[in-house]
Design a protein around this motif. Structure first.
Motif, PDB file in Angstrom:
ATOM      1  N   CYS A  18      -3.078  -8.665  78.001  1.00  0.00           N
ATOM      2  CA  CYS A  18      -1.909  -8.254  78.776  1.00  0.00           C
ATOM      3  C   CYS A  18      -2.167  -6.864  79.348  1.00  0.00           C
ATOM      4  N   PRO A  19      -2.098  -6.692  80.672  1.00  0.00           N
ATOM      5  CA  PRO A  19      -2.393  -5.387  81.266  1.00  0.00           C
ATOM      6  C   PRO A  19      -1.335  -4.324  80.985  1.00  0.00           C
ATOM      7  N   VAL A  20      -0.166  -4.734  80.516  1.00  0.00           N
ATOM      8  CA  VAL A  20       0.900  -3.774  80.236  1.00  0.00           C
ATOM      9  C   VAL A  20       0.817  -3.268  78.800  1.00  0.00           C
ATOM     10  N   THR A  21       0.720  -4.197  77.851  1.00  0.00           N
ATOM     11  CA  THR A  21       0.757  -3.817  76.441  1.00  0.00           C
ATOM     12  C   THR A  21      -0.628  -3.679  75.819  1.00  0.00           C
ATOM     13  N   ALA A  22      -1.671  -4.153  76.518  1.00  0.00           N
ATOM     14  CA  ALA A  22      -3.043  -4.184  76.011  1.00  0.00           C
ATOM     15  C   ALA A  22      -3.200  -5.134  74.831  1.00  0.00           C
ATOM     16  N   LEU A  23      -2.233  -5.998  74.592  1.00  0.00           N
ATOM     17  CA  LEU A  23      -2.320  -6.980  73.522  1.00  0.00           C
ATOM     18  C   LEU A  23      -3.135  -8.187  73.970  1.00  0.00           C
ATOM     19  N   LYS A  24      -3.864  -8.773  73.014  1.00  0.00           N
ATOM     20  CA  LYS A  24      -4.517 -10.050  73.269  1.00  0.00           C
ATOM     21  C   LYS A  24      -3.457 -11.151  73.164  1.00  0.00           C
TER      22      LYS A  24
END
Length: 576
Positions: A18-24
């Protein structure tokens, strides 16, 4: 706080970042989140239509439905809104909190799809049987009322599917820990969902103990089911089902506070302890449904309703200070430090997630929570339980509080998980206010009419045709009119929500989320503010002084309402 483990190149086939949260984001989990969220919205639509029909019947001046259809629709409305809408959304939340927030893979996605199919089949089966007129037994389905066997089977299918989803959530947590997909402690939002899932296990098993024998009875395989046995086990299911909603709702409150203003819990250990209080004591509130039953003894009733339950209330009071306090500190760090309430005046009120958070907390606490604790007191419960005060209470908690929190989170799941452009942003901005105002009128109208003796279960409050005359004051008719008007306004708010969701999902541009797509304010505080203040001590300049004043005002209101009920109870006694 948990720190994010960055994805590795080998994850690209299964995960996206996710480009917003940096979560996979596990793509299998993403698809299941979408499926469960869509199913939730479908049953919200059906239950909302039923709600309108019921409100126009309860509004005595209109009195729309005949008695058979009133109880029929009431049965479907109870299941669709209290069970199907809530649990489907919560399962989506479990997959999000377990897999996405921990950068983990969802365990056994094929089994998760099987759970979804069971839940969907069960929910559809219940609705079909109800609309065919074969289960006019209301949400509680008290024995000796008997529905068609497929009604009970549908509930069992749904419960088994939900239980499988909960087990997969726990398995995902274990896998994430073993595979070290995150570092440090579990995120607070996930921790709150763990509390909800633990309560769900107890709740669903209790439901099985209630509905499986009842299914056998409806099939003729056993001769009878003891009504006292059924009521006890049903309320080990029916009321704790709403405590699952409570724990999930509070977890979402923390998420919305972080997303909209970058709030970080003031004391995360204290917030976690409040969730533990829910696990240990919240289910004891179920006892208030059994206070007139002859089976449980006085000591059991008094202990559960007047003492042990208050430990769960303490958990809610901790959250009631922690969340607005975190919002205030985040706002003061941005420079809104003038006076006690500039931080609140300058808050992002156009942001649907923030307004949904505030309105949800206000209606849940000031109306639902206060009335719930009061009704849970044994002596007051005797006069209040079977009046409209009770649905007024749970429409403030479950419908106003939980539903609004779920609605508010949806506006961020659409770009983050559905990866669609959020459409009709102005509608989204106004929707929590319209829905919240409507539900305020509904809850107040119900509570006020209940205070005047209006029955909660009878189709016709005037008892027309009965051999006795029912004295219903004209002011009660006025309150039911206010309830009806509020229901229409809330339905408009619900239509606004459904329209935003459907238009966004079906016509929104397919795109990866970025910070300009998420919020009305054109920025994403989750990235820009929240991470920067993790671990920073709260100093005098940003201390939550305004929240302290608001909490004191709430406690004063609580005390006044609580003791006014004792005064009203004293006036009902014949001996002066």
């Amino acid at each position: 706080m948990a720190t994010i483990a960055m994805p590795t190149p080998g994850d690209k086939a299964t995960f996206r970042t996710c480009p917003v949260t940096a979560l996979k984001v596990d793509l299998a989990a993403e698809r299941l989140i979408i499926a469960n969220a869509v199913a939730a919205v479908v049953f919200l639509l059906i239950g909302g239509l039923f709600a309108l029909l019921l409100a126009l019947t309860r509004w005595q001046a209109i009195h729309l439905l005949p008695p058979d259809w009133f109880y029929r629709i009431l049965t479907g409305h109870g299941f669709d809104m209290l069970v199907a809408w809530m649990v489907f959304f919560e399962v989506a939340g479990l997959y999000f909190g377990g897999a996405v927030m921990l950068n983990a893979r969802l365990v056994l996605p094929k089994v998760a799809w099987g759970a979804f199919i069971l839940m969907a089949a069960g929910a559809v089966l219940v609705n079909v049987i109800v609309l065919l007129g074969k289960a006019d037994v209301m949400f509680t389905a008290y024995v000796p009322l008997k529905a068609h066997p497929l009604f009970y089977l549908g509930i069992i299918f749904f419960a088994v599917g939900a239980l499988i989803a909960v087990i997969l959530f726990f398995a995902t947590l274990v896998t994430a820990k073993r595979e070290k997909t995150y570092e440090g402690s579990m995120p607070l939002v996930t921790y709150g969902l763990v509390a909800a899932a633990i309560i769900a296990v107890y709740t669903l098993l209790s439901g099985a103990l209630a509905f499986v024998p009842t299914f056998f009875w409806s099939m003729g395989w056993i001769d009878n089911v003891d009504p006292g046995y059924y009521r006890n086990l049903f309320w080990s299911f029916g009321h704790p089902a709403q405590q699952i909603n409570l724990a999930a709702m509070v977890a979402i409150w923390y998420a919305l506070a972080a997303i909209t203003v970058g709030a970080v819990p003031l004391n995360e250990k204290l917030s976690r302890s409040a969730f533990i209080l829910y696990i240990l004591f919240i289910n004891l509130g179920s006892a208030h449904h059994l206070l007139v039953d002859p089976g449980p003894g006085f000591l059991w009733k008094a202990t559960n309703t007047s003492y042990a339950m208050y430990l769960a209330v303490l958990g809610s009071l901790i959250h009631a200070f922690s969340i607005p306090g975190a919002v205030e500190v985040a706002q003061r760090r941005k420079g809104f430090t003038n006076g006690l309430l500039e931080w609140l005046r300058k808050a992002p009120w156009r942001e649907p997630g923030f307004s949904a958070l505030v309105i949800s907390m206000t209606l849940f606490g000031w109306i639902g929570g206060v009335t719930g604790v009061t009704i849970g007191t044994e002596q007051i419960n005797m006069t209040a339980h079977n009046t409209m005060r009770l649905p007024g209470h749970f429409h403030a908690t479950v419908v106003s509080g939980t539903t609004l929190a779920f609605m508010g989170l949806t506006y961020y799941l659409i770009p983050l998980i559905f990866r669609k452009e959020l459409k009709l942003k102005k509608w989204a901005s106004w929707q929590p206010y319209v829905f919240g105002f409507g539900m305020l009128l509904v809850s107040v109208g119900m509570i006020a009419s209940g205070l005047q003796g209006v029955s909660r279960r009878h189709w016709d409050i005037t008892f027309a045709g009965a051999p006795f005359k029912a004295a219903v004051p004209s002011t009660a008719q006025l309150m039911l009119g206010i309830m009806g008007i509020g229901a229409i306004i809330a339905i408009v708010g619900g239509i606004m929500y459904l329209t935003v969701v459907l238009v966004s999902v079906f016509t929104g541009k397919r795109q990866e989320a970025h910070r300009l797509t998420l919020v009305m304010e054109q920025k994403n505080p989750l990235v820009e503010d929240a991470i920067a203040v993790v671990g920073v001590e709260v100093d005098e300049a940003v201390a939550p002084k305004g929240t302290f004043v608001i909490v004191l005002a709430f406690l004063m209101f609580f005390v006044i309402y609580y003791f006014s009920n004792w005064w009203l109870l004293g006036r009902s006694w014949m001996i002066r």
